[in-house]
Design a protein around this motif. Structure first.
Motif, PDB file in Angstrom:
ATOM      1  N   GLY A  21      -0.744   3.651   4.379  1.00  0.00           N
ATOM      2  CA  GLY A  21      -0.083   4.571   3.445  1.00  0.00           C
ATOM      3  C   GLY A  21      -0.820   5.905   3.528  1.00  0.00           C
ATOM      4  N   ILE A  22      -0.551   6.785   2.564  1.00  0.00           N
ATOM      5  CA  ILE A  22      -1.144   8.121   2.666  1.00  0.00           C
ATOM      6  C   ILE A  22      -2.667   8.061   2.533  1.00  0.00           C
ATOM      7  CG2 ILE A  22      -0.957   8.802   0.210  1.00  0.00           C
ATOM      8  CD1 ILE A  22      -0.284  11.017   3.282  1.00  0.00           C
ATOM      9  N   GLY A  24      -4.857   5.515   3.265  1.00  0.00           N
ATOM     10  CA  GLY A  24      -5.497   4.955   4.458  1.00  0.00           C
ATOM     11  C   GLY A  24      -5.362   5.894   5.650  1.00  0.00           C
ATOM     12  N   VAL A 181      -3.239  -8.211   7.780  1.00  0.00           N
ATOM     13  CA  VAL A 181      -4.552  -8.845   7.656  1.00  0.00           C
ATOM     14  C   VAL A 181      -4.409  -9.972   6.646  1.00  0.00           C
ATOM     15  CG1 VAL A 181      -6.953  -8.500   6.953  1.00  0.00           C
ATOM     16  CG2 VAL A 181      -5.724  -6.681   8.187  1.00  0.00           C
ATOM     17  N   ALA A 210      -4.863  -0.726   0.412  1.00  0.00           N
ATOM     18  CA  ALA A 210      -3.664  -1.561   0.582  1.00  0.00           C
ATOM     19  C   ALA A 210      -2.636  -1.329  -0.515  1.00  0.00           C
ATOM     20  CB  ALA A 210      -4.068  -3.025   0.659  1.00  0.00           C
ATOM     21  N   TRP A 213      -0.740  -3.965  -2.750  1.00  0.00           N
ATOM     22  CA  TRP A 213      -1.234  -5.280  -2.312  1.00  0.00           C
ATOM     23  C   TRP A 213      -2.764  -5.369  -2.502  1.00  0.00           C
ATOM     24  CZ3 TRP A 213       2.745  -2.683   0.053  1.00  0.00           C
ATOM     25  CH2 TRP A 213       3.942  -3.369   0.231  1.00  0.00           C
ATOM     26  N   VAL A 325       7.083   2.026  -5.856  1.00  0.00           N
ATOM     27  CA  VAL A 325       6.126   1.314  -6.707  1.00  0.00           C
ATOM     28  C   VAL A 325       4.880   2.158  -6.970  1.00  0.00           C
ATOM     29  CG1 VAL A 325       6.716  -1.115  -6.371  1.00  0.00           C
ATOM     30  CG2 VAL A 325       5.392   0.053  -4.633  1.00  0.00           C
ATOM     31  N   GLY A 355      -1.484   9.990  -6.691  1.00  0.00           N
ATOM     32  CA  GLY A 355      -2.549  10.065  -5.679  1.00  0.00           C
ATOM     33  C   GLY A 355      -2.208  10.790  -4.400  1.00  0.00           C
TER      34      GLY A 355
END
Ligand SMILES: Cc1cc2nc3c(=O)[nH]c(=O)nc-3n(C[C@H](O)[C@H](O)[C@H](O)COP(=O)(O)OP(=O)(O)OC[C@H]3O[C@@H](n4cnc5c(N)ncnc54)[C@H](O)[C@@H]3O)c2cc1C
Length: 400
Positions: A21-22, A24, A181, A210, A213, A325, A355
């Motif tokens: 995502g942004i 990571g 993973v 994550a 998750w 979400v 974020g």
């Protein structure tokens, strides 16, 4: 682009990042470009999937925060977005100007004014008459103030994520999509990741970003975080006079503070004639994988009432409803920290619906944490132990 299609690798990466995502993607970019690390960025899905929190054409960026530590982060984030735009030759930020519209008696108004003033952020205060005159698409009566920030704008979200990823590969990073993973074996010198297909990835250090998750993945490592996943209704409203709400006519980003939550709107962009105007809250769901099993309308009625009162040229029912979400913490601040035992594992989670704009700085902070380097930012508000530690002040709760 150095993209591998999942599976295992026999090499040992300096750092692996779980979650593209942004947050990571920004972390993988910072680690490879600014820290010279050999990085692998893994995602369980394809790199442009829509099942997390970072997809779509638009996100708001702004200085408009009551807390100094966020404005401090944004003072670095803005030039970092520019750096990414220049390196990748993409247009990532469109400045529209924007305002937070807050009740005169809401303490947040004073906090925001103080913070912007103390940190020398250019801003102006608008009365209801100013707002109505400047923006005929909005209508406010007495008792409200608009805090206007000319630097507020719209980030091209999908482009931003993709730019971080491709810039990461320019600096030697490997992108591993379709690599879920399912196991992490920690160690002080090496971490082994087991993937769904049975392959493994070795790394010396690990960052976990994550998104929704995160709670389960971190729990596997003994880190319990009070993260709630909320399903958010993303609403688009038909404009009877679209010109009043367009970027070309100078319509701004706006955030209407109700006291309990807020509603935010962006100038018409992704769908012709439709204004994106959404609630900043949703209904908790048990898992991001179950996002589409209900058709819950949390927040939509509230925005509809807002439209009737404050947006005279919009239809009062949304024309398009999409979903996304949020991963929310009790105080609405993210968690940016290291594992209490395995110091070579850092994590960033719980961005609580705000974020995206912070991502370049989040990438910098998570890089510093995982490489055990000092950081100039105030990190106490983001510590994982704040939910239990005595020094944490609940009155510092974010109103975002
Ligand atoms: C509707 C909406 C509007 C928003 N508006 C704004 C805004 O205007 N401004 C702003 O600043 N912020 C905004 N936000 C918030 C911002 O978009 C999020 O805070 C941010 O996208 C969170 O990114 P993330 O990387 O933490 O999570 P995600 O984007 O969800 O990424 C997590 C990734 O981890 C991967 N993953 C999970 N588990 C595994 C596993 N086991 N193996 C491999 N990969 C895994 C997932 O597939 C996913 O790609 C908004 C959010 C939403 C939903």
């Amino acid at each position: 682009m150095a993209e591998q299609q999942g599976g295992s690798s026999s090499s040992c990466y300096d750092v692996a990042v779980i979650g593209a995502g942004i947050e990571g993607s920004a972390t993988a970019w910072y680690l490879s470009k600014h820290c010279g690390q050999n990085v692998a960025l893994l995602d369980q899905f394809s790199l442009n999937h829509t099942r997390g929190s970072s997809h779509g054409p638009t996100r708001i960026t702004r200085y408009l925060y009551p807390q100094k530590f966020y404005v401090d982060m944004m003072l670095t984030a803005y030039p970092m977005w520019d750096e990414l735009a220049q390196d990748s030759s993409r247009t990532l930020v469109r400045k529209t100007g924007g305002m937070s519209i807050i009740r005169n008696n809401d303490p947040e108004l004073l906090q925001m004014k103080d913070t912007l003033h103390q940190l020398n952020i250019k801003h102006s205060l608008l009365t209801p008459d100013d707002i109505n005159h400047r923006y005929p698409g909005l209508r406010y009566g007495p008792g409200w103030t608009g805090v206007f920030d000319p630097e507020t704008g719209v980030l091209a979200a999908d482009e931003c994520r993709s730019a971080f990823q491709s810039e990461c590969t320019k600096h030697g990073g490997a992108l591993l999509p379709n690599s879920r993973v399912r196991g992490i074996r920690p160690g002080h010198d090496a971490v082994t990741l087991t993937l769904d297909d049975g392959g493994t990835v070795q790394c010396r250090r690990l960052v976990i970003t994550a998104g929704p998750w995160s709670k389960n993945i971190l729990a596997e490592l003994g880190v319990q975080l009070p993260l709630t996943v909320e399903r958010i209704n993303v609403c688009y409203w038909s404009a009877r006079k679209p010109g009043l709400y367009s970027r070309s006519s100078g319509f701004p980003v706006f955030i209407h503070h109700t006291g309990k939550t807020h509603y935010y709107g962006l100038p018409i962009d992704e769908y012709p004639g439709l204004l994106k105007l959404c609630p900043h809250h949703g209904k908790p769901i048990s898992s991001p994988d179950h996002r589409d099993t209900s058709r819950d309308l949390t927040g939509v009625d509230g925005v509809s009432e807002f439209v009737k009162e404050h947006c005279p040229h919009l239809e009062a029912k949304p024309s398009i409803l999409e979903t996304c979400v949020y991963t929310v913490t009790p105080d609405k601040h993210p968690v940016l920290d290291r594992h209490p035992v395995w110091k070579n594992i850092a994590f960033g989670a719980g961005f609580s619906g705000h974020g995206f704009k912070l991502a370049p700085v989040v990438g910098q902070i998570l890089s510093q944490l995982v490489l055990n380097r000092p950081s100039k930012y105030e990190l106490a508000p983001f510590r994982a132990d704040r939910f239990t530690a005595r020094h944490y002040q609940p009155e510092q709760q974010a109103k975002l």
